[in-house]
Design an enzyme around this catalytic site. Structure first.
Site, PDB file in Angstrom:
ATOM      1  N   ASN A   7       0.729  -1.113   0.257  1.00 54.03           N
ATOM      2  CA  ASN A   7      -0.140   0.144  -0.149  1.00 54.03           C
ATOM      3  C   ASN A   7       0.915   1.032  -0.043  1.00 54.03           C
ATOM      4  OD1 ASN A   7      -1.803   2.092   0.535  1.00 54.03           O
ATOM      5  ND2 ASN A   7      -2.783   0.933   2.072  1.00 54.03           N
ATOM      6  N   GLU A 382      -8.379  -4.719   5.144  1.00 52.74           N
ATOM      7  CA  GLU A 382      -8.209  -4.497   3.672  1.00 52.74           C
ATOM      8  C   GLU A 382      -6.924  -5.308   3.038  1.00 52.74           C
ATOM      9  OE1 GLU A 382      -9.167   0.066   3.091  1.00 52.74           O
ATOM     10  OE2 GLU A 382      -8.500  -0.369   5.294  1.00 52.74           O
TER      11      GLU A 382
END
Ligand code: AMP
Length: 395
Positions: A7, A382
């Site tokens: 990320n 996530e």
């Protein structure tokens, strides 16, 4: 399979290695201050967190340190780079064309570049992260998972703005909605908990520093409170959420600000930070409110009120609601806020179980057996959602 989940932000890179069979996190960490001085952290499962300053002029060095740490002889969780079977990258904006997850190739990268104007802080940084990984792992398959993908099932009546159609057709101005990976993860978990009914109407409240509400009919997203950008919708940590656009012109004229200055105020100096006069963390705000700080109390009230209004409007949009789910930092951990929100919804027959609602950070049904609407706390994940998507595509 070992999945490396990346990320990437403009000056940071979060990573996790997830075993796709056990779904356990084998190691995780963060590269911060990329392009400034560089701070690197690494934590193997069950081990201590290591943190050190490391020079990181670009994302290339950051990814090198990640791989070095993961394959370190003493503290690493992998024997070699070859044990990373695939990489999943989180991407904020997929625009109108990138509607699901994709195996990365040059065409996909070009498309991500093509919607950089919709997420100028995020998409270029994601591409830097992809390129850095490709350089070090040229033969490892990689997948991109978009924050905007889950919302692609929204109908035009939900995603269009009532402005001339050419701005949608030519400039792609529309509601996209964000936090899609979290809304997808939490709504599908709620459906599992409900025994996967054939028909369902859900509302998911992702309440963190950034916050959004979504609704799903039969598992498909119908609405999301964020808009063209993640500024829209709820009152957030530092973002104002819904606001009359005329305020921009008014402040520009009255104060001599530029549009950019006003948007910076809306994004970074507003939300509960502004209302509480300096606090954006809900723990601090709740603590101050309990000691009689009126502005802190007002921030909590405004936050809960806005969430409740969204839930009410989505219940109307779906003509009913079977379950409401709370997730993210505030949604998972703050029973008081959940209570304040649910207090607005008793007219729907919602009944919170005050004992169960004390739960912190764990999956739990927090409504009573008599409640007409189930209320769940479901911790979001996530990274796991990205790992699952990545493996599904690679397979
Ligand atoms: P997130 O962006 O999901 O990390 O959420 C950040 C927000 O969650 C901050 O406002 C925190 O105050 C809040 N938060 C995190 N942990 C807790 C906790 N244990 N109790 C109350 N609020 C919390």
């Amino acid at each position: 399979m070992n999945v490396l989940v990346i990320n990437c932000g403009s000056s940071s890179l979060k990573y996790q290695v997830i075993d796709s069979v056990t779904e356990k996190v084998e190691a995780k960490g963060l590269c911060e201050r990329i392009g400034i001085d560089g701070v690197f952290s690494y934590q193997p499962a069950g081990g201590d967190k290591e943190e050190s300053e490391k020079p990181m002029p670009t994302h290339n060095e950051a990814v090198s340190y990640v791989i070095e740490a993961l394959t370190n002889k003493d503290t690493g969780v992998l024997n070699s780079l070859d044990e990373i079977d695939c990489v999943g990258h989180r991407i904020v904006h997929g625009g109108v064309n990138l509607t699901h997850s994709y195996i990365i190739d040059e065409d996909v990268i070009k498309e991500i570049e093509g919607c950089s104007d919709l997420a100028p802080l995020h998409n270029p940084a994601h591409i830097l992260g992809i390129r850095a990984c490709q350089k070090l792992m040229p033969n490892t398959p990689m997948v991109v998972v978009f924050d905007t993908a889950f919302q692609q099932t929204m109908p035009p009546k939900a995603y269009l703005y009532a402005i001339p159609y050419k701005y949608f057709e030519e400039d792609k101005v529309r509601k996209y909605g964000f936090h899609g990976t979290s809304h997808m993860f939490v709504s599908s978990r709620a459906l599992e908990l409900m025994g996967n009914p054939e028909h369902s109407k859900l509302i998911v409240c992702h309440l963190g520093n950034g916050a959004s509400v979504s609704c799903e009919v039969d598992g498909k997203c119908m609405e999301n409170s964020m808009g063209l950008t993640p500024l829209d919708g709820l009152v957030m940590g530092t973002r104002c959420g819904d606001i009359d656009p005329s305020v921009v012109e008014f402040l520009c004229k009255k104060r001599g600000y530029s549009v950019e200055e006003v948007l910076k105020i809306f994004n970074k100096e507003s939300g509960v930070l502004a209302v509480s006069d300096g606090m954006s963390d809900f723990r601090d705000i709740a603590d101050a409110a309990s000691k009689g700080n009126d502005r802190a109390q007002l921030a909590l009230d405004m936050f809960a009120y806005r969430v409740a209004k969204y839930i009410g409007s989505y219940a109307a949009a779906m003509n009913g609601v079977d379950a409401i789910c709370f997730t993210a930092g505030i949604g998972e951990n703050n029973g008081m806020i959940r209570g304040m929100i649910c207090d607005y919804l008793t007219f729907l027959g919602l009944e919170l179980d005050s004992e169960a609602n004390k739960v912190i950070g764990e999956e739990k049904l927090v409504s009573t057996a008599n409640s007409s609407i189930k209320v769940y706390v479901i911790p979001t994940n996530e990274e796991l959602a990205i790992a699952r998507e990545t493996v599904a595509l690679i397979k």
